[in-house]
Design a protein around this motif. Structure first.
Motif, mmCIF file in Angstrom:
data_model
loop_
_atom_site.group_PDB
_atom_site.id
_atom_site.type_symbol
_atom_site.label_atom_id
_atom_site.label_comp_id
_atom_site.label_asym_id
_atom_site.label_seq_id
_atom_site.Cartn_x
_atom_site.Cartn_y
_atom_site.Cartn_z
ATOM 1 N N LEU A 9 0.859 -1.180 0.000
ATOM 2 C CA LEU A 9 0.000 0.000 0.000
ATOM 3 C C LEU A 9 0.898 1.234 0.000
ATOM 4 O O LEU A 9 1.990 1.208 0.581
ATOM 5 C CB LEU A 9 -0.923 0.010 1.216
ATOM 6 N N ASP A 10 0.454 2.289 -0.652
ATOM 7 C CA ASP A 10 1.216 3.530 -0.714
ATOM 8 C C ASP A 10 0.930 4.331 0.551
ATOM 9 O O ASP A 10 -0.157 4.880 0.728
ATOM 10 C CB ASP A 10 0.810 4.320 -1.957
ATOM 11 N N ALA A 11 1.909 4.381 1.451
ATOM 12 C CA ALA A 11 1.710 5.059 2.738
ATOM 13 C C ALA A 11 1.514 6.555 2.575
ATOM 14 O O ALA A 11 0.954 7.215 3.456
ATOM 15 C CB ALA A 11 2.894 4.789 3.661
ATOM 16 N N SER A 12 1.958 7.112 1.442
ATOM 17 C CA SER A 12 1.859 8.561 1.250
ATOM 18 C C SER A 12 0.497 8.984 0.715
ATOM 19 O O SER A 12 0.219 10.179 0.618
ATOM 20 C CB SER A 12 2.959 9.039 0.289
ATOM 21 N N GLU A 13 -0.357 8.009 0.353
ATOM 22 C CA GLU A 13 -1.672 8.319 -0.188
ATOM 23 C C GLU A 13 -2.758 7.651 0.638
ATOM 24 O O GLU A 13 -2.494 6.696 1.383
ATOM 25 C CB GLU A 13 -1.781 7.854 -1.647
ATOM 26 N N GLN A 14 -3.997 8.126 0.489
ATOM 27 C CA GLN A 14 -5.109 7.543 1.218
ATOM 28 C C GLN A 14 -5.366 6.115 0.773
ATOM 29 O O GLN A 14 -5.154 5.765 -0.396
ATOM 30 C CB GLN A 14 -6.385 8.365 1.000
ATOM 31 N N ILE A 15 -5.801 5.264 1.719
ATOM 32 C CA ILE A 15 -6.182 3.897 1.393
ATOM 33 C C ILE A 15 -7.408 3.958 0.492
ATOM 34 O O ILE A 15 -8.417 4.580 0.837
ATOM 35 C CB ILE A 15 -6.467 3.090 2.672
ATOM 36 N N SER A 16 -7.314 3.336 -0.677
ATOM 37 C CA SER A 16 -8.342 3.498 -1.705
ATOM 38 C C SER A 16 -9.231 2.263 -1.817
ATOM 39 O O SER A 16 -8.974 1.218 -1.223
ATOM 40 C CB SER A 16 -7.681 3.763 -3.060
ATOM 41 N N GLU A 17 -10.261 2.416 -2.644
ATOM 42 C CA GLU A 17 -11.154 1.285 -2.925
ATOM 43 C C GLU A 17 -10.390 0.170 -3.629
ATOM 44 O O GLU A 17 -10.648 -1.015 -3.414
ATOM 45 C CB GLU A 17 -12.311 1.766 -3.801
ATOM 46 N N GLN A 18 -9.415 0.545 -4.480
ATOM 47 C CA GLN A 18 -8.589 -0.464 -5.157
ATOM 48 C C GLN A 18 -7.784 -1.271 -4.145
ATOM 49 O O GLN A 18 -7.644 -2.491 -4.270
ATOM 50 C CB GLN A 18 -7.653 0.208 -6.160
ATOM 51 N N ASP A 19 -7.236 -0.587 -3.137
ATOM 52 C CA ASP A 19 -6.515 -1.300 -2.076
ATOM 53 C C ASP A 19 -7.433 -2.304 -1.388
ATOM 54 O O ASP A 19 -7.042 -3.453 -1.127
ATOM 55 C CB ASP A 19 -5.968 -0.307 -1.036
#
Length: 455
Positions: free
Chosen positions: A281-291
């Motif tokens: 997961l990209d810690a610098s961005e919000q947790i997304s629906e794709q995640d």
């Protein structure tokens, strides 16, 4: 008869460890023909063109009363690219995990650069190696194999896999090399297989290259650079793992199209073939629906799971505060998965990935004995019984763990259970026994009604 006796414990009948014999060599030297000769049947596919065998394939074999696992491999080539590289990797894994290695060379060609490169790997395994000179169809040809001594593996053993010449003597030699205590148990497992998954552009290929210490996957800022899964044998914290870099998952397979559809299918297959998924997961961005979609797919596959928050070098104090809030809110359904904060760019905490993978794989393979499980469930129900429904108190009469990898429990009950109570049992299982990094499957089997039909 008691209720407990109605449902006996599910027993497993597993064969104990047997020696593993890996047949390796470069393409088209006759490995599969030799495997068929040893087995006494046409089990392995044989064609004149090289590269027909593409994976490690294990067969049960026996000679002189000794059982062993015979592993056929694809052709090994140090300069292989693409699909051939994956084939070579599987052959390399077989070399490292076998008890005895049968190294096949073509007597009519003599030692090649590829053979000499393979010998360097064979020496690092510190396993007994039987050097086989194949395609020696007559005594006259035996005098022509002296060049093979230069490989430094001792005396080459002349055979003709096609005609069966000297195959019995070769088997005697192989059996004689078996260790007293096999390291096998089919040893097919070898290094644990890890699927590197996540939405596009979270840094999967960059992390693979960082761990490997070299460019093994193409990295680009454009999302979707990786299309085919790429297998790489890497070492993390002193242990070998097979990392499979996969295409980023954008949509569910049924909603994808074209190249993306096939990439999603291959990624799905890579997850199914793995033992544990390292979800980036990209810690610098919000947790997304794709995640969330990726996490759901891995959980439904029944694989162990580790969460790796990548790009930690881009996370400041403010982002760290909000990230913890997001994790509590968005990732509650996988709170059991070990977490590690890494940076593929700087190499931060990459060695900690191995510890998290071991923890998740340990939970994935964990077992509870039937006696201990039933004592635990009885105490749990006594302290917190299932709510009464329709003047009946549902309860577990007998429980057993039917499987591991992932853990699967069967609860034999006197009535159907509510989902909330099953979630309660699952939560208490984790609190009291651990099961880190793995989904838990609870199956309820209510007892059939014993009411007699009215006359």
């Amino acid at each position: 008869m008691t209720d407990e006796e109605t449902w006996p414990e599910l027993a497993s009948d597993e064969r104990g460890p047997v020696p593993t014999v890996a047949v390796v060599g470069r393409p088209n030297v006759g490995k599969s023909t030799l495997v068929n000769r040893i087995l006494g049947r046409r089990a392995a596919v044989v064609q004149d063109e090289p590269g027909v065998t593409r994976d490690r394939v294990a067969y049960d074999a026996e000679w002189a009363g000794k059982e062993f696992s015979l592993v056929d491999t694809g052709g090994w080539d140090p300069d292989a690219e693409g699909m051939a590289r994956s084939i070579a990797l599987q052959a390399e894994l077989a070399m490292r995990t076998a008890d005895v290695i049968v190294f096949v060379v073509d007597s009519r060609v003599g030692p090649t650069d590829a053979d000499e490169a393979a010998v360097k790997i064979l020496r690092t395994t510190k396993k007994p190696v039987v050097l086989v000179a194949n395609k020696v169809d007559s005594e006259r040809q035996e005098s022509e194999i002296h060049e093979l001594w230069s490989l430094g593996l001792g005396e080459p053993f002349p055979i003709s896999a096609l005609h069966g010449r000297n195959s019995g003597d070769l088997l005697d030699k192989i059996v004689w090399a078996f260790p007293e205590v096999p390291t096998g148990a089919l040893k097919e497992r070898g290094p644990r297989k890890v699927a590197l998954v996540g939405r596009p552009n979270v840094g999967k290929s960059s992390l693979l290259n960082r761990i490997a210490g070299e460019e093994r996957a193409v990295v680009d800022n454009v999302a979707g650079t990786t299309v085919d899964p790429v297998d790489s044998l890497v070492e993390i914290d002193g242990e070998d793992f097979v990392l499979v870099d996969t295409a980023g998952l954008r949509k569910r397979v049924k909603f994808a199209s074209g190249t993306e559809y096939y990439a999603a299918l291959r990624t799905e297959a890579a997850v199914e073939a793995a033992e544990v998924a390292l979800v980036l997961l990209d810690a610098s961005e919000q947790i997304s629906e794709q995640d969330q979609r990726v996490l759901t797919q891995v959980t439904e596959s029944g694989r162990a799971m580790v969460l790796a928050f990548n790009k930690w070098d881009l996370v400041d104090d403010d982002r760290r505060y909000y990230l913890e809030k997001e994790i509590d809110r968005e990732l509650g359904q996988v709170s059991w998965a070990p977490r590690v904060n890494v940076s593929a760019t700087t190499g931060r905490a990459v060695e900690k990935i191995a510890r998290a993978l071991r923890e998740a794989l340990g939970g994935w393979g964990q077992r509870i004995s039937t006696g201990e499980l039933n004592q635990w469930i009885s105490a749990l129900q006594a302290a917190t019984p299932h709510p009464v429904r329709a003047n009946k108190a549902p309860k577990v009469i007998y429980a057993t763990q039917a499987a591991a990898e992932p853990p699967r429990f069967i609860l034999f009950t006197n009535a159907p259970f509510e989902k909330q109570y099953l979630k309660f049992i699952q939560r208490k299982l984790r609190e009291d026994f651990g099961f880190p990094g793995t989904p838990i499957d609870l199956v309820v089997k209510p007892r059939e009604s014993r009411k007699r039909p009215k006359k």
